[in-house]
Write a protein that holds these residues in place. Sequence first.
Motif, PDB file in Angstrom:
ATOM      1  N   ASP A 113       2.215  -4.746  -0.943  1.00 17.67           N
ATOM      2  CA  ASP A 113       1.813  -3.393  -0.537  1.00 17.67           C
ATOM      3  C   ASP A 113       0.427  -3.046  -1.079  1.00 17.67           C
ATOM      4  O   ASP A 113       0.237  -2.011  -1.738  1.00 17.67           O
ATOM      5  N   SER A 114      -0.530  -3.920  -0.813  1.00 14.93           N
ATOM      6  CA  SER A 114      -1.885  -3.642  -1.297  1.00 14.93           C
ATOM      7  C   SER A 114      -2.917  -4.240  -0.350  1.00 14.93           C
ATOM      8  O   SER A 114      -2.601  -5.128   0.453  1.00 14.93           O
ATOM      9  N   MET A 115      -4.121  -3.748  -0.446  1.00 16.75           N
ATOM     10  CA  MET A 115      -5.236  -4.346   0.296  1.00 16.75           C
ATOM     11  C   MET A 115      -6.493  -4.271  -0.555  1.00 16.75           C
ATOM     12  O   MET A 115      -6.615  -3.391  -1.421  1.00 16.75           O
ATOM     13  N   ILE A 116      -7.402  -5.233  -0.310  1.00 14.77           N
ATOM     14  CA  ILE A 116      -8.685  -5.207  -1.020  1.00 14.77           C
ATOM     15  C   ILE A 116      -9.783  -4.988   0.013  1.00 14.77           C
ATOM     16  O   ILE A 116      -9.895  -5.744   0.980  1.00 14.77           O
ATOM     17  N   VAL A 117     -10.534  -3.929  -0.192  1.00 15.15           N
ATOM     18  CA  VAL A 117     -11.552  -3.541   0.789  1.00 15.15           C
ATOM     19  C   VAL A 117     -12.883  -3.329   0.093  1.00 15.15           C
ATOM     20  O   VAL A 117     -12.930  -2.926  -1.076  1.00 15.15           O
ATOM     21  N   GLU A 118     -13.954  -3.587   0.854  1.00 17.17           N
ATOM     22  CA  GLU A 118     -15.276  -3.373   0.264  1.00 17.17           C
ATOM     23  C   GLU A 118     -15.662  -1.893   0.357  1.00 17.17           C
ATOM     24  O   GLU A 118     -15.129  -1.138   1.182  1.00 17.17           O
ATOM     25  N   ALA A 119     -16.638  -1.533  -0.474  1.00 23.41           N
ATOM     26  CA  ALA A 119     -16.973  -0.113  -0.648  1.00 23.41           C
ATOM     27  C   ALA A 119     -17.455   0.562   0.629  1.00 23.41           C
ATOM     28  O   ALA A 119     -17.294   1.761   0.806  1.00 23.41           O
ATOM     29  N   GLY A 120     -18.049  -0.216   1.544  1.00 24.68           N
ATOM     30  CA  GLY A 120     -18.603   0.390   2.754  1.00 24.68           C
ATOM     31  C   GLY A 120     -17.606   0.527   3.896  1.00 24.68           C
ATOM     32  O   GLY A 120     -17.974   1.006   4.972  1.00 24.68           O
ATOM     33  N   CYS A 121     -16.349   0.113   3.698  1.00 26.96           N
ATOM     34  CA  CYS A 121     -15.340   0.296   4.754  1.00 26.96           C
ATOM     35  C   CYS A 121     -15.123   1.785   4.962  1.00 26.96           C
ATOM     36  O   CYS A 121     -14.974   2.552   4.006  1.00 26.96           O
ATOM     37  N   ILE A 122     -15.070   2.183   6.221  1.00 25.13           N
ATOM     38  CA  ILE A 122     -14.817   3.598   6.539  1.00 25.13           C
ATOM     39  C   ILE A 122     -13.314   3.860   6.395  1.00 25.13           C
ATOM     40  O   ILE A 122     -12.482   3.001   6.725  1.00 25.13           O
ATOM     41  N   LEU A 123     -12.980   5.047   5.910  1.00 25.72           N
ATOM     42  CA  LEU A 123     -11.568   5.373   5.651  1.00 25.72           C
ATOM     43  C   LEU A 123     -10.691   5.120   6.882  1.00 25.72           C
ATOM     44  O   LEU A 123      -9.608   4.529   6.764  1.00 25.72           O
ATOM     45  N   GLN A 124     -11.168   5.532   8.042  1.00 25.41           N
ATOM     46  CA  GLN A 124     -10.363   5.332   9.257  1.00 25.41           C
ATOM     47  C   GLN A 124     -10.096   3.845   9.509  1.00 25.41           C
ATOM     48  O   GLN A 124      -9.003   3.461   9.919  1.00 25.41           O
ATOM     49  N   GLN A 125     -11.093   3.012   9.219  1.00 25.78           N
ATOM     50  CA  GLN A 125     -10.944   1.561   9.372  1.00 25.78           C
ATOM     51  C   GLN A 125      -9.852   1.053   8.412  1.00 25.78           C
ATOM     52  O   GLN A 125      -9.032   0.208   8.770  1.00 25.78           O
ATOM     53  N   VAL A 126      -9.841   1.587   7.200  1.00 30.52           N
ATOM     54  CA  VAL A 126      -8.825   1.191   6.214  1.00 30.52           C
ATOM     55  C   VAL A 126      -7.434   1.584   6.724  1.00 30.52           C
ATOM     56  O   VAL A 126      -6.489   0.776   6.696  1.00 30.52           O
ATOM     57  N   GLN A 127      -7.321   2.821   7.236  1.00 28.06           N
ATOM     58  CA  GLN A 127      -6.021   3.279   7.772  1.00 28.06           C
ATOM     59  C   GLN A 127      -5.568   2.371   8.913  1.00 28.06           C
ATOM     60  O   GLN A 127      -4.403   1.973   8.993  1.00 28.06           O
ATOM     61  N   GLU A 128      -6.520   2.041   9.809  1.00 28.18           N
ATOM     62  CA  GLU A 128      -6.161   1.240  11.000  1.00 28.18           C
ATOM     63  C   GLU A 128      -5.759  -0.178  10.614  1.00 28.18           C
ATOM     64  O   GLU A 128      -4.801  -0.740  11.145  1.00 28.18           O
ATOM     65  N   GLN A 129      -6.491  -0.759   9.670  1.00 37.62           N
ATOM     66  CA  GLN A 129      -6.168  -2.130   9.234  1.00 37.62           C
ATOM     67  C   GLN A 129      -4.796  -2.162   8.561  1.00 37.62           C
ATOM     68  O   GLN A 129      -4.028  -3.090   8.748  1.00 37.62           O
ATOM     69  N   ALA A 130      -4.504  -1.131   7.780  1.00 36.48           N
ATOM     70  CA  ALA A 130      -3.192  -1.057   7.135  1.00 36.48           C
ATOM     71  C   ALA A 130      -2.107  -0.948   8.208  1.00 36.48           C
ATOM     72  O   ALA A 130      -1.073  -1.631   8.135  1.00 36.48           O
ATOM     73  N   ALA A 131      -2.358  -0.111   9.214  1.00 38.98           N
ATOM     74  CA  ALA A 131      -1.358   0.080  10.286  1.00 38.98           C
ATOM     75  C   ALA A 131      -1.123  -1.221  11.049  1.00 38.98           C
ATOM     76  O   ALA A 131       0.011  -1.548  11.407  1.00 38.98           O
ATOM     77  N   GLU A 132      -2.211  -1.974  11.281  1.00 38.26           N
ATOM     78  CA  GLU A 132      -2.059  -3.251  11.993  1.00 38.26           C
ATOM     79  C   GLU A 132      -1.168  -4.213  11.228  1.00 38.26           C
ATOM     80  O   GLU A 132      -0.483  -5.039  11.809  1.00 38.26           O
ATOM     81  N   ALA A 133      -1.177  -4.083   9.911  1.00 39.09           N
ATOM     82  CA  ALA A 133      -0.314  -4.941   9.076  1.00 39.09           C
ATOM     83  C   ALA A 133       1.066  -4.312   8.900  1.00 39.09           C
ATOM     84  O   ALA A 133       1.874  -4.771   8.085  1.00 39.09           O
ATOM     85  N   GLY A 134       1.342  -3.226   9.634  1.00 41.63           N
ATOM     86  CA  GLY A 134       2.659  -2.578   9.557  1.00 41.63           C
ATOM     87  C   GLY A 134       2.811  -1.694   8.337  1.00 41.63           C
ATOM     88  O   GLY A 134       3.924  -1.363   7.927  1.00 41.63           O
ATOM     89  N   LYS A 135       1.685  -1.303   7.744  1.00 42.44           N
ATOM     90  CA  LYS A 135       1.729  -0.495   6.512  1.00 42.44           C
ATOM     91  C   LYS A 135       0.995   0.823   6.711  1.00 42.44           C
ATOM     92  O   LYS A 135       0.414   1.086   7.768  1.00 42.44           O
ATOM     93  N   TYR A 136       0.958   1.615   5.667  1.00 43.48           N
ATOM     94  CA  TYR A 136       0.374   2.952   5.758  1.00 43.48           C
ATOM     95  C   TYR A 136      -0.517   3.199   4.550  1.00 43.48           C
ATOM     96  O   TYR A 136      -0.092   3.023   3.410  1.00 43.48           O
ATOM     97  N   PHE A 137      -1.781   3.593   4.835  1.00 43.98           N
ATOM     98  CA  PHE A 137      -2.653   4.044   3.750  1.00 43.98           C
ATOM     99  C   PHE A 137      -2.791   5.554   3.890  1.00 43.98           C
ATOM    100  O   PHE A 137      -3.338   6.052   4.877  1.00 43.98           O
TER     101      PHE A 137
END
Length: 477
Positions: A113-137
Motif C-alpha cells: 500500500d505505497s508508492m514512490i513518486v518524484e517531486a514534480g508529479c502532479i497530485l492528480q497524476q498520483v491519484q490516477e496512478q494509484a487508482a490504476e493499481a486498484g488503490k486510493y491516494f
Amino acid sequence: METLIKPASGAMIESLQRTLGADAVLLAAQDQQRYLTDWRGQFQGKALAVLRPSSVDQVAGIMRACHGSGVQVVPQGGNSGLAGGATPSASGEQLVLSLERMNRVRLIDPIDDSMIVEAGCILQQVQEQAAEAGKYFPLSFGAEGSAQVGGFLSTNAGGTAVIRYGNARALTLGLEVVLPDGAIWHGLKRLRKDNTGYDLKQLFIGAEGTLGIITAAALRLYPRARQSCVALVAFGSPRQAQKGLARFKDELGEFLSAYELISQPALSLAQSHLHMAPALLPDAPWVALVQVATANSSLALGELVENVLASCFDDGIAADAVVATNERQAAAFWRIRESITAAERAAGKSVKHDVSVPIGAIPGFLDAVQQAVGEAHPELRIIAFGHMGDGNIHLNILLPADAGAQHLAAALNTLVHDIVTSFEGSISAEHGIGQYRVSELIRLKSPTEIALMQKIKQALDTTGQMNPGKVLPAPRD
Ligand SMILES: Cc1cc2nc3c(=O)[nH]c(=O)nc-3n(C[C@H](O)[C@H](O)[C@H](O)COP(=O)(O)OP(=O)(O)OC[C@H]3O[C@@H](n4cnc5c(N)ncnc54)[C@H](O)[C@@H]3O)c2cc1C
C-alpha cells in the motif's frame, strides 16, 4: 532580453547551462514569466534564472554550485500555493528551482500500500496512478490539477479528506531530500514503524522549501472506495452544522470522508461563477457537503445516510438535504465546493484567512468574527467555508477595489488573527506561512517557538540560501 546577471552569477549560469542543458536554464523574460508570480497574481518577483532539473543528481549539482556562493534558491512546484512561498523576491538575484521535470512514478506496491513518486508529479497524476493499481491516494483539493508532490508536502497540504485520512504529513512514509550543501538524504523508506531516533522527514514536510529540496516521496495508499454517497445538507447555523457533524461521526464513524461547511455567500458566489441554477437549497444560511464512502460494496450506504439525515430532521438539527442520485450529480456538488476559491479570485480582491480552531469552537469563532467585522466594516462581505471536520475555516473578506484596500487588509488580518488566538487556534491551518503571513507568525507565535524554528533553520541551512524570507524573516529584515 533584460540583463539581470552579475558577473560572478554569470559564470555560475554558464556552468549550469553546460551541466543541465540550455533548455533547463530559462533566462528570457517571456520564458520565466509564469514562474515569477503566484496563482492569485498577488506576489511578483524576478529571477536570475529558472532552473528545471530532471534528476536528483542535477538538483544536487545545483545546490553544490549555490552553496556558499551567496546565490539563493526558491524551490517551486505547481505554483498553486496561496501564501507566496514559491515566488522569488524582487531582487532578481535568486534562482527559481522548478521540479516540474522530475515527474516519474518510481514504484507502486499494492501489497505494501505505497508508492514512490518524484517531486514534480502532479497530485492528480498520483491519484490516477494509484487508482490504476486498484488503490486510493486520498489527498484532494481544488488545485489538484496543478499542485505537485514537492509542493503539497512542503506546505503539508490538507484538503477535503483530512477528516478520515489526515493531511499530507500523515500520508508520507519517507522522503528523498537534497540538502542545502548538495548532499542527498536517501530517506525513501516505506516503513510504518521506525523508531530509530528523530523522524527527519517531519522537518522537511511543511518547511515550505526553507530547509532543503524534496526530490521524491514514499506515500501511503489505501483501499479504494467501492461506493460513496454525497449529500448537501442545509443548516440554520454553524452550531447546527456542528451537531450534524457529531451525528454523522457517531453514526457512520470512519465511513465519513468529508464534511465541508459552506456559507450561503460562498455557495452563491461559486454557483454564479459556474453559471449554475442559483439555489439547490434555497433558504439555507449554511450548507454542509457530506461524503460517506466505503470499500465494502454490499453495505446499503445510501440507506445509512438517509437514516442519519432523518434523525437530524427529527431532532431539528438539519432543515433540508439533497442526496446525489448519481455520480454526475455528486461531481456537480463537489464542483461547487472546489470552485469557491476560483470564484472568489474572479470576484476581485479579498483578504484571505486559513485558520483553525478546536472543532467545538467553530460556531463561537464565526460569531465573534461576524460581529467584529460587522461592527468595524458593515459594508464588507465575508465568504466563509472550509473543512469543518478538521476545525479549519477559510474566512475571506471581499475588499473594495479602492486605494485604501492594503491598509484595510492589514487591519482585518490583525482583527481576525487576534480572534483566532483568543480561541487557541492557528493562523495557518493548511496553506502555510510563505511570505504572506511572516509578520503575523512573528507577532503571534511564542518567542520560544520562533527561537526553536530559527535554530533548526540555522542548523540545516547554514548559509541561509534556502528560500529566505519565507516562514521566517530573512536575516536582513
Ligand atoms: C483553487 C485552490 C484550492 C486550494 N485548496 C487547498 C486545500 O483545500 N487545502 C490545502 O491544503 N491547500 C489548498 N490550496 C493551496 C495548496 O497549498 C497548494 O495548492 C499546494 O499544496 C502547493 O503545491 P504546489 O506544487 O503548487 O507548490 P508551490 O506553490 O509551487 O510551492 C509551495 C511551497 O512549497 C515549496 N516547494 C515546492 N516544491 C518544493 C520541493 N520540491 N521541495 C521543497 N520545497 C518545495 C515552495 O518553495 C513554496 O514555499 C489550494 C490552492 C488553490 C489555488
